[in-house]
Design a protein around this motif. Structure first.
Motif, PDB file in Angstrom:
ATOM      1  N   PHE A 114      -8.449   4.449  -4.168  1.00  0.00           N
ATOM      2  CA  PHE A 114      -8.060   5.889  -4.295  1.00  0.00           C
ATOM      3  C   PHE A 114      -9.450   6.669  -4.738  1.00  0.00           C
ATOM      4  O   PHE A 114     -10.212   5.939  -5.638  1.00  0.00           O
ATOM      5  CB  PHE A 114      -7.164   6.196  -5.287  1.00  0.00           C
ATOM      6  CG  PHE A 114      -6.846   7.354  -5.175  1.00  0.00           C
ATOM      7  CD1 PHE A 114      -6.000   8.260  -4.324  1.00  0.00           C
ATOM      8  CD2 PHE A 114      -7.178   8.467  -6.318  1.00  0.00           C
ATOM      9  CE1 PHE A 114      -5.444   9.508  -4.485  1.00  0.00           C
ATOM     10  CE2 PHE A 114      -6.971   9.835  -6.498  1.00  0.00           C
ATOM     11  CZ  PHE A 114      -6.121  10.171  -5.313  1.00  0.00           C
ATOM     12  N   TYR A 140      -7.240   9.901   1.559  1.00  0.00           N
ATOM     13  CA  TYR A 140      -6.713   9.310   0.146  1.00  0.00           C
ATOM     14  C   TYR A 140      -7.661   9.492  -0.634  1.00  0.00           C
ATOM     15  O   TYR A 140      -8.377   8.660  -1.616  1.00  0.00           O
ATOM     16  CB  TYR A 140      -6.757   7.745   0.620  1.00  0.00           C
ATOM     17  CG  TYR A 140      -5.705   7.064  -0.323  1.00  0.00           C
ATOM     18  CD1 TYR A 140      -4.505   7.206  -0.987  1.00  0.00           C
ATOM     19  CD2 TYR A 140      -6.096   5.774  -1.188  1.00  0.00           C
ATOM     20  CE1 TYR A 140      -3.559   6.503  -1.690  1.00  0.00           C
ATOM     21  CE2 TYR A 140      -5.422   5.120  -1.898  1.00  0.00           C
ATOM     22  CZ  TYR A 140      -4.312   5.672  -2.146  1.00  0.00           C
ATOM     23  OH  TYR A 140      -3.335   4.694  -3.149  1.00  0.00           O
ATOM     24  N   ALA A 144      -4.642  14.414  -1.733  1.00  0.00           N
ATOM     25  CA  ALA A 144      -3.494  13.444  -1.721  1.00  0.00           C
ATOM     26  C   ALA A 144      -2.892  13.785  -3.104  1.00  0.00           C
ATOM     27  O   ALA A 144      -1.721  13.056  -3.270  1.00  0.00           O
ATOM     28  CB  ALA A 144      -3.867  12.165  -1.549  1.00  0.00           C
ATOM     29  N   VAL A 175       0.811  -1.181   0.035  1.00  0.00           N
ATOM     30  CA  VAL A 175       0.134  -0.071  -0.001  1.00  0.00           C
ATOM     31  C   VAL A 175       0.945   1.345   0.061  1.00  0.00           C
ATOM     32  O   VAL A 175       0.683   2.117  -0.718  1.00  0.00           O
ATOM     33  CB  VAL A 175      -0.840   0.069   1.245  1.00  0.00           C
ATOM     34  CG1 VAL A 175      -1.459   1.456   1.350  1.00  0.00           C
ATOM     35  CG2 VAL A 175      -2.021  -0.966   0.963  1.00  0.00           C
ATOM     36  N   LYS A 176       1.903   1.089   0.967  1.00  0.00           N
ATOM     37  CA  LYS A 176       2.485   2.549   0.740  1.00  0.00           C
ATOM     38  C   LYS A 176       3.437   2.840  -0.317  1.00  0.00           C
ATOM     39  O   LYS A 176       3.800   3.953  -0.555  1.00  0.00           O
ATOM     40  CB  LYS A 176       3.663   2.224   2.100  1.00  0.00           C
ATOM     41  CG  LYS A 176       4.551   1.275   2.152  1.00  0.00           C
ATOM     42  CD  LYS A 176       5.682   1.391   3.162  1.00  0.00           C
ATOM     43  CE  LYS A 176       6.506   0.129   3.227  1.00  0.00           C
ATOM     44  NZ  LYS A 176       7.361   0.141   1.997  1.00  0.00           N
ATOM     45  N   GLU A 201       0.894   4.135  -2.946  1.00  0.00           N
ATOM     46  CA  GLU A 201       0.336   5.429  -2.478  1.00  0.00           C
ATOM     47  C   GLU A 201       1.194   6.715  -3.143  1.00  0.00           C
ATOM     48  O   GLU A 201       0.695   7.699  -3.449  1.00  0.00           O
ATOM     49  CB  GLU A 201       0.368   5.740  -0.968  1.00  0.00           C
ATOM     50  CG  GLU A 201      -0.546   5.196  -0.281  1.00  0.00           C
ATOM     51  CD  GLU A 201      -0.437   4.962   1.112  1.00  0.00           C
ATOM     52  OE1 GLU A 201      -1.728   4.950   1.842  1.00  0.00           O
ATOM     53  OE2 GLU A 201       0.557   5.407   1.592  1.00  0.00           O
ATOM     54  N   HIS A 212      -6.872  -0.745  -0.223  1.00  0.00           N
ATOM     55  CA  HIS A 212      -6.221   0.362   0.678  1.00  0.00           C
ATOM     56  C   HIS A 212      -6.642   0.475   2.018  1.00  0.00           C
ATOM     57  O   HIS A 212      -6.290   0.591   2.927  1.00  0.00           O
ATOM     58  CB  HIS A 212      -6.266   1.821  -0.213  1.00  0.00           C
ATOM     59  CG  HIS A 212      -5.655   2.678   0.576  1.00  0.00           C
ATOM     60  ND1 HIS A 212      -5.936   3.508   1.544  1.00  0.00           N
ATOM     61  CD2 HIS A 212      -4.313   3.234   0.688  1.00  0.00           C
ATOM     62  CE1 HIS A 212      -5.132   4.589   2.071  1.00  0.00           C
ATOM     63  NE2 HIS A 212      -4.154   4.287   1.608  1.00  0.00           N
TER      64      HIS A 212
END
Length: 584
Positions: free
Chosen positions: A121, A131, A136, A79-80, A83, A168
């Motif tokens: 997202f 998000y 973002a 996930v990170k 992103e 997410h």
């Protein structure tokens, strides 16, 4: 976008019957009034847009081709790491007015856009997460707000796609296999995620004016009960009573959603349906997918879908800069030029009254008008079989040229011959026939004829299907009548028997072991029948042929039927063919 796991769920197939199409709180008349605009629109634009447009890559870790909006899954990203694409997403060339005008000029009547895809997202301003595009990304604007305003200005209906699956959100389960050690599921609560989803749906349905469609996707990992689908749908309708909801949270709702395929015929029981399809091979934009369908092919697909009573939701994948790829713009413009001339043969029409046509093309109906979409003008001339209603006049829509019509009679019914126009359209030449009344078609003209040996082949594709669930399937090893989960459904063929005598009856079918055991009959309606038992062939696509006995037939036209006597295991069979072979 990816439809999974529906074919073997017998309960869901039952739910897809037309009897369940309307909501519990409305009459059939109210359902028809609510869905009228959608049934008449026929053609819409699907838009898959998100931060997956930044990498714009449809391949997986091994370089195999997939679909671009699944980038996070294809590359098995954490996930990170995924992103980071949000900070790179800045679609400064996004122009809502241009997008909507492109759809409108293509002849599309509605737009459905991804508000949130499986990556989680949000492409709208949500107060429930950071998000999202307004918080973002450097773009900061809410494109859904701009699209909603522009759709209202240009007279286009707007709908929102919303993914139930969310890779997410910390409460969505299950975790992906490659992240289980990095992002454990301990403490996650799917019910808490459902509350988040409901909150976001409230935002979408209250902050953007009238919303015509709620298009769910990604519900295959959970049941309707786990997703609280009935409660969710009731909430949606309480906010937007006129909304149309699809079938992808395990409830039938308003319409079915075949993906990347066109059904072989109309849905059973008049069930509403909409084919969604890409212009290349992927939904989200991918710079490495250039397999574009020609405009001619897309126009013919639109004709095919309309002739079967469906809608066509054709996809666009915008770039990370906010533009439609030029290849898509070119194809939509070509469709628009054809629709400007021939749109009356698509909008507001209903399915063809003909079981088959003697030319390469399709047919639609609107009141007293028949529209013939001729893909290739036949060398022997354009003919229609079985039309009982008199033709008042005929015109080619592309030139408005009046065409001559001749009517003759044959033992199998009337034959209409139509003269060839001076100019043909390479995609589809549309011939408009004005009739004296709504069309009446004699089925006698479509009686199946025996071959030179007297063998009568009753194939699935030629069958008339009666009931709520059974339907013709093709592709992927299938050429059969499937989804046969209602024992009251049956199939018939009108055929001509050349001479009296005994005929060997062979049945070709497929059935997995867990569904075997149904008893069925084959015979003449109102006459002799014989019965057989469906055995296990291995799977739904492992076909075998069995001789089940003999029938004594007299010469002339007969309706042969296959009916279910008993269905102990929830499904009958996939029926491919009944063959009648003369003996002696």
């Amino acid at each position: 976008m990816r439809l999974k796991g529906l074919l073997l769920i017998v309960a869901l197939v039952h739910l897809l019957s037309a009897a369940s199409a309307q909501t519990a709180r409305e009459t059939r008349e109210q359902f028809l009034a609510r869905t009228k605009w959608w049934r008449e629109a026929k053609f819409g634009m699907f838009i898959h847009w998100g931060i997956y447009a930044v990498p714009a890559d449809c391949t997986d870790l091994h370089g195999n081709k997939g679909i671009a909006e699944w980038y996070m899954s294809n590359k098995q990203m954490q996930v990170k790491d995924y992103e980071k694409f949000a900070a790179q997403f800045n679609p400064v060339k996004f122009d809502a007015r241009k997008w909507v005008k492109t759809a409108k000029d293509a002849g599309m009547k509605y737009i459905v856009i991804t508000s949130k895809h499986h990556d989680g997202f949000c492409m709208f301003d949500s107060k429930l997460t950071d998000y999202c595009i307004t918080k973002a990304t450097p773009f900061k604007r809410d494109p859904m707000k701009e699209l909603a305003a522009e759709c209202r200005r240009q007279g286009i209906k707007l709908g929102f796609y919303y993914s139930i699956m969310d890779w997410h959100h910390p409460d969505y389960l299950p975790r992906r296999p490659w992240e289980q050690n990095v992002r454990p599921a301990a403490g996650a609560d799917l019910n808490r995620y459902i509350e988040y989803m409901k909150g976001q749906l409230r935002e979408l349905l209250t902050n953007y004016g009238p919303i015509a469609i709620l298009w769910f996707d990604g519900g295959w990992e959970h049941s309707a009960e786990e997703l609280h689908s009935r409660e969710v749908n009731e909430m949606i309708r309480s906010i937007q009573p006129q909304i149309i909801i699809n079938d992808r949270n395990h409830l039938p709702e308003d319409h079915a959603t075949p993906e990347q395929t066109i059904p072989a015929g109309a849905m059973p029981g008049g069930r509403l349906w909409e084919t969604c399809m890409t212009i290349n091979d992927t939904w989200g934009y991918a710079k490495n997918d250039t397999n574009w369908k020609p405009a001619e092919d897309l126009i013919r697909k639109l004709c095919d879908i309309a002739s079967k009573g469906g809608n066509f939701l054709l996809n666009v994948g915008p770039t990370a800069e906010g533009e439609f790829p030029p290849e898509i713009v070119q194809r939509l413009a070509a469709i628009g030029r054809w629709m400007k001339v021939n749109g009356e043969s698509i909008y507001g029409t209903t399915q063809s009254p003909f079981r088959k046509l003697p030319f390469d093309g399709r047919c639609t109906v609107k009141g007293n008008y028949l529209y013939l979409h001729v893909f290739k003008w036949p060398d022997e001339g354009l003919k229609l079989l079985g039309l009982e209603t008199p033709v008042v006049e005929a015109h080619a829509l592309n030139t408005r040229q009046k065409l001559s019509v001749q009517r003759s009679s044959t033992p199998d019914g009337p034959v209409i011959s139509i003269s060839k126009p001076k100019a043909l359209d390479p995609a589809a030449t549309v011939i408009r026939l004005k009739l004296a009344a709504p069309p009446v078609v004699s089925q006698q003209a479509f009686a199946i004829q025996p071959d030179s040996s007297g063998v009568i082949s009753l194939r699935a594709r030629d069958a008339q299907i009666h009931g709520e669930t059974a339907r013709y399937e093709e592709g992927g090893g299938r050429d059969n009548i499937g989804f046969w989960t209602n024992p009251r459904d049956y199939v018939t063929w009108l055929c001509r028997v050349p001479r009296s005598g005994r005929y060997k009856v062979e049945v070709t079918y497929a059935c997995p072991p867990q569904n075997a055991g149904s008893r069925y009959s084959v015979g003449v309606e109102g006459g002799p029948t014989i019965s057989g038992v469906v055995g296990a062939t291995g799977s739904w696509t492992d076909f075998r042929t069995e001789t089940i006995g003999e029938l004594s037939l007299t010469p002339g036209r007969h309706t042969i039927a296959v009916r279910i006597i008993s269905m102990p295991q929830g499904a009958a069979m996939n029926l491919r063919e009944v063959r009648l072979t003369p003996l002696g």
